[in-house]
Design a protein around this motif. Structure first.
Motif, PDB file in Angstrom:
ATOM      1  N   ILE A 165       0.828  -1.216   0.000  1.00  0.00           N
ATOM      2  CA  ILE A 165       0.000   0.000   0.000  1.00  0.00           C
ATOM      3  C   ILE A 165       0.861   1.265   0.000  1.00  0.00           C
ATOM      4  CG2 ILE A 165      -1.881  -1.194   1.164  1.00  0.00           C
ATOM      5  CD1 ILE A 165      -1.113   0.212   3.753  1.00  0.00           C
ATOM      6  N   GLY A 166       2.176   1.085   0.135  1.00  0.00           N
ATOM      7  CA  GLY A 166       3.079   2.227   0.052  1.00  0.00           C
ATOM      8  C   GLY A 166       3.061   3.131   1.267  1.00  0.00           C
ATOM      9  N   GLY A 167       2.853   2.547   2.445  1.00  0.00           N
ATOM     10  CA  GLY A 167       2.854   3.368   3.656  1.00  0.00           C
ATOM     11  C   GLY A 167       2.401   2.579   4.857  1.00  0.00           C
ATOM     12  N   PRO A 168       2.285   3.250   6.012  1.00  0.00           N
ATOM     13  CA  PRO A 168       1.877   2.557   7.247  1.00  0.00           C
ATOM     14  C   PRO A 168       0.482   1.945   7.124  1.00  0.00           C
ATOM     15  CG  PRO A 168       2.743   4.752   7.717  1.00  0.00           C
ATOM     16  CD  PRO A 168       2.551   4.680   6.236  1.00  0.00           C
ATOM     17  N   PHE A 169       0.306   0.806   7.780  1.00  0.00           N
ATOM     18  CA  PHE A 169      -0.986   0.123   7.746  1.00  0.00           C
ATOM     19  C   PHE A 169      -1.659   0.246   9.105  1.00  0.00           C
ATOM     20  CE2 PHE A 169      -3.300  -4.023   8.456  1.00  0.00           C
ATOM     21  CZ  PHE A 169      -4.427  -3.659   7.732  1.00  0.00           C
ATOM     22  N   ASP A 170      -2.880   0.756   9.101  1.00  0.00           N
ATOM     23  CA  ASP A 170      -3.684   0.850  10.316  1.00  0.00           C
ATOM     24  C   ASP A 170      -4.747  -0.235  10.261  1.00  0.00           C
ATOM     25  OD1 ASP A 170      -5.198   1.448  12.503  1.00  0.00           O
ATOM     26  OD2 ASP A 170      -5.980   3.354  11.719  1.00  0.00           O
ATOM     27  N   PRO A 171      -4.624  -1.279  11.083  1.00  0.00           N
ATOM     28  CA  PRO A 171      -5.610  -2.378  11.023  1.00  0.00           C
ATOM     29  C   PRO A 171      -7.039  -1.907  11.289  1.00  0.00           C
ATOM     30  CG  PRO A 171      -4.176  -2.587  12.947  1.00  0.00           C
ATOM     31  CD  PRO A 171      -3.577  -1.539  12.084  1.00  0.00           C
ATOM     32  N   ALA A 172      -7.192  -0.814  12.051  1.00  0.00           N
ATOM     33  CA  ALA A 172      -8.536  -0.307  12.345  1.00  0.00           C
ATOM     34  C   ALA A 172      -9.218   0.276  11.111  1.00  0.00           C
ATOM     35  CB  ALA A 172      -8.464   0.752  13.440  1.00  0.00           C
ATOM     36  N   SER A 173      -8.447   0.446  10.022  1.00  0.00           N
ATOM     37  CA  SER A 173      -9.031   0.990   8.794  1.00  0.00           C
ATOM     38  C   SER A 173      -9.900  -0.039   8.064  1.00  0.00           C
ATOM     39  CB  SER A 173      -7.922   1.482   7.853  1.00  0.00           C
ATOM     40  OG  SER A 173      -7.102   0.394   7.423  1.00  0.00           O
ATOM     41  N   VAL A 174      -9.765  -1.316   8.418  1.00  0.00           N
ATOM     42  CA  VAL A 174     -10.567  -2.376   7.792  1.00  0.00           C
ATOM     43  C   VAL A 174     -11.748  -2.675   8.701  1.00  0.00           C
ATOM     44  CG1 VAL A 174     -10.583  -4.726   6.881  1.00  0.00           C
ATOM     45  CG2 VAL A 174      -8.516  -3.319   6.685  1.00  0.00           C
ATOM     46  N   LYS A 175     -12.885  -2.101   8.366  1.00  0.00           N
ATOM     47  CA  LYS A 175     -14.085  -2.242   9.203  1.00  0.00           C
ATOM     48  C   LYS A 175     -15.170  -3.080   8.542  1.00  0.00           C
ATOM     49  CE  LYS A 175     -13.562   2.334  11.421  1.00  0.00           C
ATOM     50  NZ  LYS A 175     -12.363   2.796  10.704  1.00  0.00           N
TER      51      LYS A 175
END
Length: 445
Positions: A165-175
């Motif tokens: 994704i080319g950057g930091p992954f926030d698991p909370a973004s997958v809802k």
């Protein structure tokens, strides 16, 4: 003659004093021996966590050094269904193990053979995290001491996801399910398989499809049990059940992006786990127990996490923000052939095992497992388990305790149907019919 008489009297007096002294010393030794429990007690330990047999054996040696009168012998078991057969044969031959490390459902099935630990309940409620003892109760009885906790969902390889994704992954973004598919599309476009599905019946039938029974309420095990009874009675139309259908819609998504889609039933657990750990798939439907494989690999990636399995496109639906969680194994004490001395020694050993530094280090560091206990004296190296714990500590978990009350073959039978659905040998309608027929066959059992 006087001298001789005095000599004889003196000799007799010395003998009397010596005898008294020896008698007092003997009584003192006996008292010390009794206080230390010097009478030898032999315990046998039936272990269904076969992958950590050697760790348990080392613990038995350590305990014996601390308590020379207690000897513990391991009864090892093979991995798989033959474990239950061996346990049954020991009961049938009137030679049961003193302590058994069993799935909670098996403890429930053989409840009449185990000691009711009600007298120990308050102590373990103080020692464990809130809800741990409640989660271990079987029809309200405390028949086994919880010692490990496990969670599962969509494990992710942080490096692979972030590079994709080319950057930091926030698991909370997958809802939602759509959020997950959008992420899968980015990963696939970056040239990596989005997800790994392990095709074994236990993974598909118990862990994946098993969620359908646990999602019928927000962690009310009795309500979930009632749902299963309705299934047995033929009163449930699964095609109209939003939790079941939502879960299967998500499974269709996982099928579409499965790294093993060309040969999905190979089901090589070690290879699947290793390939995920080495970055050949970004996600892996599995549990934190896979650290037993991943943690030993050289050159693997270092950072992993876990996502819930989304079952809908409504972020507020129960399940979309929660990971599956349970206390899958219990230490139960035999009450069918063990002596009171063996039972008391077994209680003392189990308490030492789950509270001592030696025991906790072995379970957490050597076995790589999580413990539902307060004041832990060891730090877990299992980063996936630690990620699960973060969800649990926030109350974001699915209590899958209903599986303790399901038939022993539910995962194998419905898992076989899931395998057929995975390889498109049966469509959704046919799959629902097979699952419905299985539960109807369990009516009255």
């Amino acid at each position: 003659m006087k001298s001789l008489s005095m000599l004889i009297c003196l000799t007799l007096m010395i003998g009397v004093f010596a005898a008294c002294s020896n008698n007092n010393n003997a009584k003192s030794s006996d008292a010390n021996a009794d206080s230390q429990g010097s009478k030898e007690v032999k315990l046998t330990f039936f272990n269904t966590s076969a992958e950590v047999n050697t760790v348990f054996e080392e613990l038995f040696k350590t305990y014996n050094e601390l308590h020379p009168n207690v000897k513990i012998e391991l009864i090892p078991t093979p991995i798989g269904g033959a474990q239950l057969e061996k346990f049954q044969s020991l009961l049938a031959s009137n030679n049961p193990a003193t302590i058994a490390n069993l799935d909670a459902g098996t403890v429930l099935q053989y409840r009449d053979s185990f000691l009711d630990l009600e007298s120990e309940k308050a102590k373990y409620e103080q020692l464990t995290k809130p809800g741990a003892v409640e989660g271990a109760l079987l029809d309200g009885q405390f028949l086994g001491v919880p010692w490990t906790a496990q969670g599962y969902g969509l494990l992710y390889n942080k490096r692979v996801v972030e590079e994709s994704i080319g950057g930091p992954f926030d698991p909370a973004s997958v809802k939602t399910r759509d959020d997950l598919e959008a992420l899968f599309q980015k990963i696939e476009a970056a040239g990596t398989a989005p997800v790994m599905i392990h095709g074994a019946d236990w993974s598909l039938g118990s862990h994946y499809l098993g969620l359908a029974y646990s999602l019928q309420s927000e962690n009310d095990v009795e309500a979930n049990r009632a749902f299963v009874e309705s299934l047995k009675g033929g009163e449930v139309d699964l095609s109209a059940n939003p939790q079941f259908m939502g879960l299967m819609d998500t499974f269709d998504l996982l099928k579409k992006y499965n790294a093993r889609k060309n040969d999905p039933l190979v089901a090589d657990y070690n290879k699947d786990s290793a390939d995920f750990a080495n970055g050949e798939a970004a996600f892996y439907f599995m549990g934190d127990w896979t650290w037993a494989v991943i943690g030993t690999l050289e050159g693997r990636d270092e950072e992993f996490g876990i996502l819930p399995v989304p079952i809908s496109n409504n972020p507020d639906d129960f399940g979309n923000s929660q990971v599956a969680y349970s206390e899958p194994k219990l230490f139960a004490i035999d009450n069918s052939g063990s002596t009171p001395e063996q039972q008391e020694a077994a209680k003392a050993f189990i308490e030492w095992l789950v509270t001592s530094e030696q025991g906790q280090r072995a379970i957490i560091e050597d076995m790589g497992l999580s413990m539902p206990y307060k004041d832990l004296k060891a730090t877990s190296t299992n980063v996936i388990s630690n990620a699960v714990t973060e969800y649990v500590d926030q109350g974001k978990f699915i209590n899958i305790g209903v599986i303790n009350y399901l038939p022993q073959d539910y995962w194998a039978k419905t898992g076989a149907s899931m395998q057929k659905y995975l390889v498109d040998r049966v469509d959704r309608e046919g799959f629902i019919q097979e699952v419905t027929d299985y539960w109807k066959s369990q009516a009255g059992k």
